[in-house]
Scaffold this motif. Sequence first.
Motif, mmCIF file in Angstrom:
data_model
loop_
_atom_site.group_PDB
_atom_site.id
_atom_site.type_symbol
_atom_site.label_atom_id
_atom_site.label_comp_id
_atom_site.label_asym_id
_atom_site.label_seq_id
_atom_site.Cartn_x
_atom_site.Cartn_y
_atom_site.Cartn_z
ATOM 1 N N GLN A 124 0.827 -1.204 0.000
ATOM 2 C CA GLN A 124 0.000 0.000 0.000
ATOM 3 C C GLN A 124 0.867 1.262 0.000
ATOM 4 O O GLN A 124 0.533 2.247 -0.639
ATOM 5 C CB GLN A 124 -0.944 -0.017 1.206
ATOM 6 C CG GLN A 124 -1.874 -1.215 1.195
ATOM 7 C CD GLN A 124 -3.086 -1.006 2.067
ATOM 8 O OE1 GLN A 124 -3.484 0.110 2.337
ATOM 9 N NE2 GLN A 124 -3.684 -2.101 2.490
ATOM 10 N N ARG A 125 1.968 1.211 0.721
ATOM 11 C CA ARG A 125 2.908 2.336 0.700
ATOM 12 C C ARG A 125 3.509 2.488 -0.698
ATOM 13 O O ARG A 125 3.587 3.602 -1.234
ATOM 14 C CB ARG A 125 4.033 2.106 1.711
ATOM 15 C CG ARG A 125 3.587 1.960 3.158
ATOM 16 C CD ARG A 125 4.807 1.751 4.053
ATOM 17 N NE ARG A 125 4.469 1.593 5.451
ATOM 18 C CZ ARG A 125 4.140 0.438 6.022
ATOM 19 N NH1 ARG A 125 4.107 -0.662 5.291
ATOM 20 N NH2 ARG A 125 3.850 0.379 7.304
ATOM 21 N N GLU A 126 3.916 1.362 -1.254
ATOM 22 C CA GLU A 126 4.536 1.381 -2.578
ATOM 23 C C GLU A 126 3.550 1.861 -3.645
ATOM 24 O O GLU A 126 3.923 2.612 -4.560
ATOM 25 C CB GLU A 126 5.054 -0.012 -2.924
ATOM 26 C CG GLU A 126 6.172 -0.484 -1.998
ATOM 27 C CD GLU A 126 6.480 -1.960 -2.156
ATOM 28 O OE1 GLU A 126 5.761 -2.631 -2.938
ATOM 29 O OE2 GLU A 126 7.425 -2.438 -1.502
ATOM 30 N N ALA A 127 2.287 1.467 -3.519
ATOM 31 C CA ALA A 127 1.270 1.903 -4.482
ATOM 32 C C ALA A 127 1.052 3.407 -4.383
ATOM 33 O O ALA A 127 0.903 4.096 -5.407
ATOM 34 C CB ALA A 127 -0.042 1.158 -4.220
ATOM 35 N N GLY A 128 1.051 3.918 -3.163
ATOM 36 C CA GLY A 128 0.880 5.358 -2.962
ATOM 37 C C GLY A 128 2.027 6.146 -3.561
ATOM 38 O O GLY A 128 1.816 7.179 -4.210
ATOM 39 N N LEU A 129 3.246 5.664 -3.347
ATOM 40 C CA LEU A 129 4.411 6.342 -3.907
ATOM 41 C C LEU A 129 4.384 6.290 -5.431
ATOM 42 O O LEU A 129 4.771 7.258 -6.106
ATOM 43 C CB LEU A 129 5.702 5.685 -3.385
ATOM 44 C CG LEU A 129 5.993 5.879 -1.894
ATOM 45 C CD1 LEU A 129 7.184 5.027 -1.461
ATOM 46 C CD2 LEU A 129 6.259 7.356 -1.581
ATOM 47 N N ARG A 135 4.972 10.801 1.121
ATOM 48 C CA ARG A 135 5.065 9.835 2.219
ATOM 49 C C ARG A 135 4.210 10.252 3.412
ATOM 50 O O ARG A 135 3.584 9.415 4.057
ATOM 51 C CB ARG A 135 6.524 9.671 2.654
ATOM 52 C CG ARG A 135 7.397 8.983 1.620
ATOM 53 C CD ARG A 135 8.817 8.817 2.114
ATOM 54 N NE ARG A 135 9.655 8.176 1.121
ATOM 55 C CZ ARG A 135 9.780 6.850 0.978
ATOM 56 N NH1 ARG A 135 9.110 6.048 1.782
ATOM 57 N NH2 ARG A 135 10.561 6.332 0.037
ATOM 58 N N LEU A 136 4.215 11.560 3.687
ATOM 59 C CA LEU A 136 3.440 12.050 4.823
ATOM 60 C C LEU A 136 1.949 11.825 4.607
ATOM 61 O O LEU A 136 1.233 11.400 5.528
ATOM 62 C CB LEU A 136 3.715 13.552 5.047
ATOM 63 C CG LEU A 136 2.950 14.204 6.205
ATOM 64 C CD1 LEU A 136 3.315 13.524 7.524
ATOM 65 C CD2 LEU A 136 3.259 15.706 6.277
ATOM 66 N N ARG A 137 1.483 12.096 3.403
ATOM 67 C CA ARG A 137 0.055 11.907 3.117
ATOM 68 C C ARG A 137 -0.316 10.426 3.133
ATOM 69 O O ARG A 137 -1.403 10.058 3.596
ATOM 70 C CB ARG A 137 -0.292 12.521 1.764
ATOM 71 C CG ARG A 137 -1.786 12.503 1.480
ATOM 72 C CD ARG A 137 -2.114 13.185 0.180
ATOM 73 N NE ARG A 137 -3.541 13.073 -0.116
ATOM 74 C CZ ARG A 137 -4.094 13.487 -1.257
ATOM 75 N NH1 ARG A 137 -3.340 14.053 -2.206
ATOM 76 N NH2 ARG A 137 -5.391 13.341 -1.451
ATOM 77 N N ILE A 138 0.576 9.578 2.621
ATOM 78 C CA ILE A 138 0.331 8.131 2.658
ATOM 79 C C ILE A 138 0.199 7.670 4.106
ATOM 80 O O ILE A 138 -0.702 6.908 4.460
ATOM 81 C CB ILE A 138 1.464 7.357 1.954
ATOM 82 C CG1 ILE A 138 1.454 7.652 0.451
ATOM 83 C CG2 ILE A 138 1.332 5.852 2.206
ATOM 84 C CD1 ILE A 138 2.658 7.096 -0.281
#
Length: 239
Positions: A124-129, A135-138
Motif C-alpha cells: 500500500q505504501r509502494e502503491a501510494g508512492l 510519504r506524509l500523506r500516505i
Amino acid sequence: MNTTGVNFNWGLIWENRAILLKGLGTAILVSITALILSLAIGLVLALARMSSKRIISLLATTYVNIFRGIPALVSVIWVYFGWSLLFGYNFTVFEAGVIALTLLYSAFFCEIYRAALVAVPKGQREAGLALGITRLRIFRSVIIPQATKIAIPNIGSMYIGMVKDTSTFAVIGLVEVVRVTQNLNSVHFQPFVLYSAAAVLYVVLAFIVDYIFRAIEKNLSSPPSGSLARVLSKRQNER
C-alpha cells in the motif's frame, strides 16, 4: 443480613452513591487524559523504534523496556515525591496520576502501534508512492487509519487497565474509587460492603469500555457495521 455475628449494611452503597460515583468520575478523568497523551507519545515511540537510525531506535527501545517493567504504584510515588524534589515543583495528585499513567502506558501503546503498523501491507505504501502521493500523506491517510483499526481492541484492553491502575493512586491522596471507599470504611467499618461496591463499579465500567471500543471497531471496519455507521448511512441515503 447477619452471618457469624457480622452485620452487613448494604444500604450504605445507596446512601453514598454520589460520593462513589464522583470517585469513579475522577478515575475516568485521570485515565482519559492519560490515554490521549499515551496514544500520542506511543505512536511517536513506535515510529522511533522502527527508525532506520540505530540510536533513535535504541533510545525508544530502552524507554519501552524500562517503563513496561515499573509498577503503577512505584511510578506515581516516583513522580509525586521524587520529581517534586528533583525539579522543585509540587505536582498535584491529578498531575502526578496523569504523568505516571502516561509514562507507563505510552510504552505499551508503542508496542501496540508498532505491531499494527507492521501489519499494514507494504504494497500500500509502494502503491501510494507510485501514484505520486507524498510519504506524509500516505502515512496520514492510508497507514494510520488501518493501523488504528488493528490496534483498537488492544487499546481498549489497555484503557481498562489504566482505569484499574488509578486505584493505586489512593496512596498519594487521589480521591478516586478506592480512596473514597477507604474514607467511608474508616467511618462505617463495613469493608466487605464498601469494597464490594468498588469492585462492582470497576466491573461495570469495564463492560461499558468494552462495548464502546467494540462499537468503534465495528464502525472502522470495511464496510462499517456499527450502529453509528448505520445512522450515518441512513442520513446519507435520505439526502
